[in-house]
Design an enzyme around this catalytic site. Structure first.
Site, PDB file in Angstrom:
ATOM      1  N   ASN A 167       4.790   0.192  -3.636  1.00 12.09           N
ATOM      2  CA  ASN A 167       4.012   0.278  -2.313  1.00 12.09           C
ATOM      3  C   ASN A 167       3.257  -0.835  -2.124  1.00 12.09           C
ATOM      4  OD1 ASN A 167       1.972   1.040  -0.183  1.00 12.09           O
ATOM      5  ND2 ASN A 167       3.880   2.545   0.165  1.00 12.09           N
ATOM      6  N   CYS A 169      -0.535   0.631   8.463  1.00 13.41           N
ATOM      7  CA  CYS A 169      -1.687  -0.081   8.497  1.00 13.41           C
ATOM      8  C   CYS A 169      -2.149  -0.957   9.758  1.00 13.41           C
ATOM      9  CB  CYS A 169      -1.728  -1.014   7.130  1.00 13.41           C
ATOM     10  SG  CYS A 169      -1.235  -0.508   5.840  1.00 13.41           S
TER      11      CYS A 169
END
Length: 307
Positions: free
Chosen positions: A102, A134
């Protein structure tokens, strides 16, 4: 009767459909002391950025009704230590496990940098999972995964930075998940995984303070399963690439429900905090279901929901 538990995710195959959800299984080292992690379909490691991240201040985890709220803040060792440090990628290469890394960043350049580094040192790395939940610091903190234009930009750029298969981990904090799944596919994703955590908060009424220092965090566990199922179903109808489902999976039947909704593989996350053997039990539970219903292959139940 021998059940074929293998799954074809297009650019790569898994021995069985059960993966670990990023951020809930560390880097596999601790769990491998309990059982052989190569028994899992894939180990998805905790997020890796180009830099070291210390995460958010504590407290950063709180139990909620049928779930958990966390604001760990993507704490991680950074790409250099992950690729070369003890208990990280060098260790994972010795286990025989299928490893999916990831990745995340605060800008498109960050994502490309870590993807390029993984490409250059790819031994033992099967695929990359791109965490687009994010905030983009260059776009005023807007999360990459909540804007289809930003999603397209980051995935298109990462696609050019690596030839490794790309899984895009979708944010559930959007109105129409199918649009975002299709945007990921159009930008070059080889698969999508969903859902990431739902934004929530928890308050201590006695102290009149938030239960986690970050104020808000990501909600996971059984509480999010109905939402996750709905989104997996919608995403699977919007794309032709494989869908990986997650969100509140605790047993084999939970996993089967996601596969009936259209997921080709699943990931177990929060359940491992209460039972580290949960992913293995999910594998056994899926196989038991297939035997009881006289299926010869796990692929037969993918998208088999009758509506």
């Amino acid at each position: 009767m021998k059940i074929d538990m293998s799954v074809d995710l297009g650019k790569f195959k898994l021995k069985n459909p059960v993966m670990t959800a990023s951020g809930t299984f560390g880097y596999g080292y601790e769990y491998n002391q309990l059982y052989d992690i190569s028994r899992l379909g894939a180990v998805v490691v905790k997020g890796i950025a180009p830099f070291v991240s210390n995460g958010n201040p504590t407290p950063r985890v709180a139990e909620t009704a049928s779930g958990m709220l966390n604001a760990i803040g993507l704490q991680g060792p950074g790409v250099d230590k992950f690729l070369h440090g003890d208990h990280y990628m060098p260790f994972l290469r010795t286990t025989g496990a299928t490893v999916i890394v990831n990745i995340w960043g605060k800008s498109i350049a960050d994502y490309c940098e870590v993807a390029r580094r993984m490409d250059e040192d790819r031994e033992g790395i099967t695929a990359l999972e791109v965490n687009i939940s994010c905030p983009n610091v260059k776009a005023g903190g807007v999360a990459f995964g909540t804007d289809t234009k930003l999603l397209n930009e980051v995935i298109s750029a990462v696609r050019k930075a690596t030839t490794l298969p790309l899984i895009v981990k979708l944010s559930p904090n959007v109105t129409k998940i199918g649009d975002f799944a299709k945007a990921a596919e159009d930008a070059g994703a080889d698969a999508v995984s969903l859902i990431n955590t739902l934004t929530g908060m928890a308050i201590n009424a006695e102290t009149r303070k938030p239960k986690i220092a970050n104020l808000t965090g990501g909600l996971s566990g059984p509480a999010v399963k109905p939402v996750a199922l709905r989104m997996v179903y919608e995403a699977s109808k919007a794309v032709t690439i494989p869908v990986i489902g997650m969100g509140g999976i605790c047993n084999g039947i939970d996993a089967v429900e996601f596969m009936l909704a259209g997921a080709k593989a699943v990931a177990v996350g929060t359940a491992t905090f209460t039972d580290p053997y949960a992913p293995l039990k999910v594998i056994d539970g899926i196989e038991d279901y297939l035997k009881r219903h006289n299926y010869k292959s796990v692929s037969e139940i993918v998208g088999a929901l009758e509506v």
